[in-house]
Design a protein around this motif. Structure first.
Motif, PDB file in Angstrom:
ATOM      1  N   HIS A  71       0.809  -1.223   0.000  1.00 52.44           N
ATOM      2  CA  HIS A  71       0.000   0.000   0.000  1.00 52.44           C
ATOM      3  C   HIS A  71       0.840   1.270   0.000  1.00 52.44           C
ATOM      4  O   HIS A  71       0.311   2.356  -0.281  1.00 52.44           O
ATOM      5  N   HIS A  72       2.138   1.189   0.270  1.00 51.31           N
ATOM      6  CA  HIS A  72       2.992   2.363   0.140  1.00 51.31           C
ATOM      7  C   HIS A  72       3.804   2.352  -1.157  1.00 51.31           C
ATOM      8  O   HIS A  72       4.443   3.353  -1.484  1.00 51.31           O
ATOM      9  N   ALA A  73       3.796   1.236  -1.857  1.00 47.01           N
ATOM     10  CA  ALA A  73       4.534   1.119  -3.129  1.00 47.01           C
ATOM     11  C   ALA A  73       3.722   0.269  -4.094  1.00 47.01           C
ATOM     12  O   ALA A  73       4.132  -0.838  -4.459  1.00 47.01           O
ATOM     13  N   PRO A  74       2.552   0.752  -4.511  1.00 46.70           N
ATOM     14  CA  PRO A  74       1.665  -0.076  -5.337  1.00 46.70           C
ATOM     15  C   PRO A  74       2.274  -0.521  -6.662  1.00 46.70           C
ATOM     16  O   PRO A  74       1.953  -1.598  -7.155  1.00 46.70           O
ATOM     17  N   SER A  75       3.171   0.278  -7.221  1.00 47.51           N
ATOM     18  CA  SER A  75       3.784  -0.106  -8.503  1.00 47.51           C
ATOM     19  C   SER A  75       4.665  -1.339  -8.355  1.00 47.51           C
ATOM     20  O   SER A  75       4.988  -2.002  -9.345  1.00 47.51           O
ATOM     21  N   GLN A  76       5.061  -1.664  -7.120  1.00 50.03           N
ATOM     22  CA  GLN A  76       5.903  -2.840  -6.887  1.00 50.03           C
ATOM     23  C   GLN A  76       5.097  -4.084  -6.500  1.00 50.03           C
ATOM     24  O   GLN A  76       5.672  -5.143  -6.244  1.00 50.03           O
ATOM     25  N   ALA A  77       3.776  -3.950  -6.460  1.00 53.41           N
ATOM     26  CA  ALA A  77       2.935  -5.098  -6.102  1.00 53.41           C
ATOM     27  C   ALA A  77       3.076  -6.188  -7.153  1.00 53.41           C
ATOM     28  O   ALA A  77       3.080  -5.915  -8.352  1.00 53.41           O
ATOM     29  N   GLN A  78       3.183  -7.419  -6.714  1.00 55.57           N
ATOM     30  CA  GLN A  78       3.313  -8.541  -7.640  1.00 55.57           C
ATOM     31  C   GLN A  78       1.974  -8.930  -8.248  1.00 55.57           C
ATOM     32  O   GLN A  78       1.925  -9.621  -9.266  1.00 55.57           O
ATOM     33  N   SER A  79       0.888  -8.515  -7.609  1.00 54.38           N
ATOM     34  CA  SER A  79      -0.452  -8.757  -8.144  1.00 54.38           C
ATOM     35  C   SER A  79      -1.390  -7.709  -7.566  1.00 54.38           C
ATOM     36  O   SER A  79      -1.054  -7.020  -6.606  1.00 54.38           O
ATOM     37  N   HIS A  80      -2.566  -7.560  -8.174  1.00 58.52           N
ATOM     38  CA  HIS A  80      -3.594  -6.649  -7.685  1.00 58.52           C
ATOM     39  C   HIS A  80      -3.053  -5.224  -7.503  1.00 58.52           C
ATOM     40  O   HIS A  80      -3.263  -4.574  -6.469  1.00 58.52           O
ATOM     41  N   VAL A  81      -2.353  -4.758  -8.538  1.00 64.24           N
ATOM     42  CA  VAL A  81      -1.721  -3.434  -8.487  1.00 64.24           C
ATOM     43  C   VAL A  81      -2.760  -2.327  -8.351  1.00 64.24           C
ATOM     44  O   VAL A  81      -2.562  -1.354  -7.612  1.00 64.24           O
ATOM     45  N   GLU A  82      -3.879  -2.480  -9.056  1.00 66.71           N
ATOM     46  CA  GLU A  82      -4.911  -1.438  -9.011  1.00 66.71           C
ATOM     47  C   GLU A  82      -5.524  -1.341  -7.612  1.00 66.71           C
ATOM     48  O   GLU A  82      -5.747  -0.239  -7.094  1.00 66.71           O
ATOM     49  N   LEU A  83      -5.771  -2.475  -6.988  1.00 66.08           N
ATOM     50  CA  LEU A  83      -6.296  -2.478  -5.623  1.00 66.08           C
ATOM     51  C   LEU A  83      -5.297  -1.831  -4.668  1.00 66.08           C
ATOM     52  O   LEU A  83      -5.678  -1.013  -3.812  1.00 66.08           O
ATOM     53  N   ALA A  84      -4.021  -2.181  -4.787  1.00 67.92           N
ATOM     54  CA  ALA A  84      -2.989  -1.578  -3.940  1.00 67.92           C
ATOM     55  C   ALA A  84      -2.936  -0.064  -4.152  1.00 67.92           C
ATOM     56  O   ALA A  84      -2.721   0.696  -3.197  1.00 67.92           O
ATOM     57  N   SER A  85      -3.141   0.381  -5.390  1.00 66.60           N
ATOM     58  CA  SER A  85      -3.132   1.814  -5.689  1.00 66.60           C
ATOM     59  C   SER A  85      -4.306   2.524  -5.021  1.00 66.60           C
ATOM     60  O   SER A  85      -4.164   3.638  -4.508  1.00 66.60           O
ATOM     61  N   VAL A  86      -5.470   1.883  -5.032  1.00 64.29           N
ATOM     62  CA  VAL A  86      -6.650   2.457  -4.374  1.00 64.29           C
ATOM     63  C   VAL A  86      -6.383   2.640  -2.883  1.00 64.29           C
ATOM     64  O   VAL A  86      -6.655   3.701  -2.311  1.00 64.29           O
ATOM     65  N   VAL A  87      -5.836   1.618  -2.243  1.00 62.66           N
ATOM     66  CA  VAL A  87      -5.563   1.698  -0.804  1.00 62.66           C
ATOM     67  C   VAL A  87      -4.498   2.757  -0.532  1.00 62.66           C
ATOM     68  O   VAL A  87      -4.573   3.499   0.451  1.00 62.66           O
ATOM     69  N   HIS A  88      -3.503   2.847  -1.397  1.00 62.48           N
ATOM     70  CA  HIS A  88      -2.440   3.854  -1.254  1.00 62.48           C
ATOM     71  C   HIS A  88      -3.033   5.267  -1.265  1.00 62.48           C
ATOM     72  O   HIS A  88      -2.718   6.089  -0.385  1.00 62.48           O
ATOM     73  N   VAL A  89      -3.876   5.545  -2.229  1.00 56.14           N
ATOM     74  CA  VAL A  89      -4.457   6.882  -2.334  1.00 56.14           C
ATOM     75  C   VAL A  89      -5.407   7.142  -1.162  1.00 56.14           C
ATOM     76  O   VAL A  89      -5.392   8.227  -0.559  1.00 56.14           O
ATOM     77  N   ALA A  90      -6.226   6.157  -0.835  1.00 52.48           N
ATOM     78  CA  ALA A  90      -7.169   6.316   0.279  1.00 52.48           C
ATOM     79  C   ALA A  90      -6.434   6.570   1.589  1.00 52.48           C
ATOM     80  O   ALA A  90      -6.840   7.423   2.398  1.00 52.48           O
ATOM     81  N   ASN A  91      -5.349   5.856   1.809  1.00 54.76           N
ATOM     82  CA  ASN A  91      -4.535   6.061   3.005  1.00 54.76           C
ATOM     83  C   ASN A  91      -3.960   7.480   3.031  1.00 54.76           C
ATOM     84  O   ASN A  91      -3.962   8.146   4.072  1.00 54.76           O
ATOM     85  N   GLY A  92      -3.475   7.934   1.900  1.00 57.01           N
ATOM     86  CA  GLY A  92      -2.922   9.281   1.829  1.00 57.01           C
ATOM     87  C   GLY A  92      -3.950  10.347   2.140  1.00 57.01           C
ATOM     88  O   GLY A  92      -3.665  11.312   2.871  1.00 57.01           O
ATOM     89  N   LEU A  93      -5.159  10.176   1.608  1.00 57.17           N
ATOM     90  CA  LEU A  93      -6.215  11.161   1.860  1.00 57.17           C
ATOM     91  C   LEU A  93      -6.653  11.127   3.318  1.00 57.17           C
ATOM     92  O   LEU A  93      -6.846  12.183   3.944  1.00 57.17           O
ATOM     93  N   ALA A  94      -6.810   9.931   3.880  1.00 57.02           N
ATOM     94  CA  ALA A  94      -7.188   9.827   5.289  1.00 57.02           C
ATOM     95  C   ALA A  94      -6.110  10.434   6.187  1.00 57.02           C
ATOM     96  O   ALA A  94      -6.412  11.074   7.205  1.00 57.02           O
ATOM     97  N   SER A  95      -4.851  10.266   5.811  1.00 54.09           N
ATOM     98  CA  SER A  95      -3.742  10.812   6.603  1.00 54.09           C
ATOM     99  C   SER A  95      -3.757  12.333   6.622  1.00 54.09           C
ATOM    100  O   SER A  95      -3.362  12.955   7.617  1.00 54.09           O
TER     101      SER A  95
END
Length: 280
Positions: A208-232
């Motif tokens: 969730h902090h490096a979605p481009s490095q996810a081995q699978s489900h990159v789009e899902l990891a990107s969603v969580v990354h952005v959501a985490n950033g906005l909540a922060s």
């Protein structure tokens, strides 16, 4: 002070397992042959899970005009995937409502941040018409579980991390990796595997902090990354690293998000916060 993997894994294994009922709910909601009665039976055996689910189902976030008073009604009205997310929220709430001194997180802080991230992740999926909004809710809820494990190590080197993050061109999570040997996202992935969670959740939590490095489900990891950033950005609960792990442009590009999209999502976050029952 790099920590050996075996020490991290021992701390992972020392955390209590997820309630059997919550794991059973996850399995049932993934089975197309599952009935409402099947879910009601499993959830109903766990009074804490039942109470937590009904409390969340009646929050303003779900927007129902009348009160949902029974499990059967909640499952029918909300659907199986939402039921899975609510079950997971109720199961992990006791774990997330704890002080994490290493991150400067007071009691319930991590729970509030995690729930806001979960809600934002789901709303982001609705906004972009992505089909995995309910999975994103659960992934957002669990994204920071690794902090439960490595907070004790962060506590030892916290002042050093804060000093270095100002000096160097590294994010806080990158410095966790460099100084401790592991970051909370990677450790969260270890914990998710220990809990036998599905691969999509393991991948999203780990990356969730490096979605481009996810081995699978990159789009899902990107969603969580952005959501985490906005909540922060709201500064509610997250901790000393709230503003030290910025949203990555490649994640925004992957999801085709512009500034006005982020402003809209932040406005949605503000609407969640007016509900006094939100954090239960």
């Amino acid at each position: 002070m790099p920590i050996k993997l075996e020490h991290i894994l021992k701390r992972v294994q020392a955390l209590p397992p997820l309630p059997t009922s919550a794991l059973r709910v996850i399995a049932l909601t993934k089975n197309p042959d599952t009935s409402v009665k099947d879910l009601e039976t499993v959830i109903g055996r766990d009074p804490a899970l039942t109470a937590g689910m009904l409390r969340q189902a009646n929050s303003a976030y779900y927007g129902y005009a009348r009160r949902i008073s029974s499990l059967q009604e909640a499952i029918v009205m909300l659907g199986f995937q939402v039921t899975q997310g609510l079950a997971m929220a109720s199961a992990v709430a006791p774990l997330l409502k704890t002080d994490l001194l290493g991150y400067g997180i007071e009691q319930e802080g991590l729970w509030k941040h995690s729930l806001l991230t979960a809600m934002t992740a789901k709303r982001l999926c609705q906004h972009r018409k992505l089909p995995f909004g309910d999975v994103a809710f659960t992934a957002g809820l669990l994204h920071d579980i690794g902090k439960l494990v490595i907070s004790i190590y962060v506590q030892e080197v916290g002042p050093y991390l804060l000093e270095k993050v100002k000096e160097a061109k590294f994010t806080y999570v990158e410095l966790e990796e460099k100084v401790i040997g592991f970051n909370h996202a990677t450790v969260g992935g270890f914990l998710a595997k220990t809990w036998f969670l599905p691969q999509d959740l393991v991948s999203a939590i780990s990356s969730h902090h490096a979605p481009s490095q996810a081995q699978s489900h990159v789009e899902l990891a990107s969603v969580v990354h952005v959501a985490n950033g906005l909540a922060s950005l709201l500064g509610i609960g997250g901790g000393v690293d709230n503003f030290l792990n910025p949203i990555q442009q490649d994640a925004l590009d992957r999801l085709a998000l512009k500034e006005n999209d982020l402003e809209r999502l932040m406005a949605d976050l503000g609407e969640f916060l007016v509900d006094p029952t939100l954090f239960g």
